[in-house]
Design a protein around this motif. Structure first.
Motif, short mmCIF file in Angstrom:
data_model
loop_
_atom_site.label_atom_id
_atom_site.label_comp_id
_atom_site.label_asym_id
_atom_site.label_seq_id
_atom_site.Cartn_x
_atom_site.Cartn_y
_atom_site.Cartn_z
N ASP A 135 49.66 31.98 51.32
CA ASP A 135 48.44 32.78 51.34
C ASP A 135 48.79 34.09 52.03
O ASP A 135 49.95 34.34 52.35
CB ASP A 135 47.28 32.04 52.00
N SER A 136 47.80 34.92 52.29
CA SER A 136 48.08 36.24 52.87
C SER A 136 48.71 36.12 54.26
O SER A 136 49.57 36.93 54.61
CB SER A 136 46.80 37.08 52.93
N THR A 137 48.32 35.12 55.04
CA THR A 137 48.93 34.96 56.36
C THR A 137 50.41 34.63 56.23
O THR A 137 51.24 35.17 56.96
CB THR A 137 48.20 33.86 57.17
N TYR A 138 50.75 33.76 55.29
CA TYR A 138 52.17 33.43 55.09
C TYR A 138 52.94 34.70 54.72
O TYR A 138 54.03 34.95 55.25
CB TYR A 138 52.37 32.38 53.99
N HIS A 139 52.38 35.51 53.84
CA HIS A 139 53.08 36.71 53.42
C HIS A 139 53.26 37.69 54.58
O HIS A 139 54.30 38.35 54.67
CB HIS A 139 52.37 37.35 52.22
N GLU A 140 52.28 37.76 55.46
CA GLU A 140 52.43 38.60 56.67
C GLU A 140 53.53 38.06 57.57
O GLU A 140 54.36 38.82 58.09
CB GLU A 140 51.11 38.65 57.43
N LEU A 141 53.55 36.74 57.77
CA LEU A 141 54.58 36.12 58.59
C LEU A 141 55.96 36.31 57.96
O LEU A 141 56.95 36.59 58.65
CB LEU A 141 54.31 34.63 58.80
#
Length: 141
Positions: A114-120
């Motif tokens: 999700d977007s959080t994974y992509h940020e991480l």
């Protein structure tokens, strides 16, 4: 109070419910298996409760305590290549640990993203200089 969501696929629905119904805020964190993400988790929780100074002291003390053990492990693992396939929080946490141990991360296969994974993931790539093959598809939790 603070709800710490370590596994989004299992915890986000509960966290969002608790925030909406109980007024309990939440934070999402990668699995704290590396020095970096363990420190991040401790600081996130400590800051929420106004204990940042104590947390920083603890992190400094414990990082120093394990430094020799980490160096010894790096000697045996430096340059070894690793492929990681796991849930999104664990995936990045394990990749970070591998880098801290001197390993090269050649593949990341998160089960969901999700977007959080992509940020991480972007932070991991930017701060480590690693360039693994990433096999991921966006999904909604």
């Amino acid at each position: 109070s603070l709800n710490v969501v370590r596994c989004p696929s299992l915890g986000m629905q509960t966290a969002e419910y608790a925030e909406k119904v109980l007024g309990m805020p939440y934070t999402r964190v990668p699995k704290p298996v590396s020095l970096k993400y363990t420190a991040d988790l401790i600081l996130t929780v400590a800051e929420h409760f106004g204990l940042q100074e104590k947390a920083e002291s603890l992190i400094s003390r414990e990082t120093e305590r394990v430094a020799g053990k980490m160096a010894a492990l790096r000697e045996g693992l430096r340059g070894k290549r690793i492929a990681i396939s796991a849930g999104p929080g664990k995936n990045i946490g394990l990749a970070q640990l591998a880098v801290e141990l001197g390993m090269e991360v050649v593949y990341l296969g998160p089960l969901k993203t999700d977007s959080t994974y992509h940020e991480l993931l972007q932070d991991f790539l930017d701060t480590t200089g690693q360039d693994p093959e990433v096999m991921a598809e966006a999904s909604v939790y």
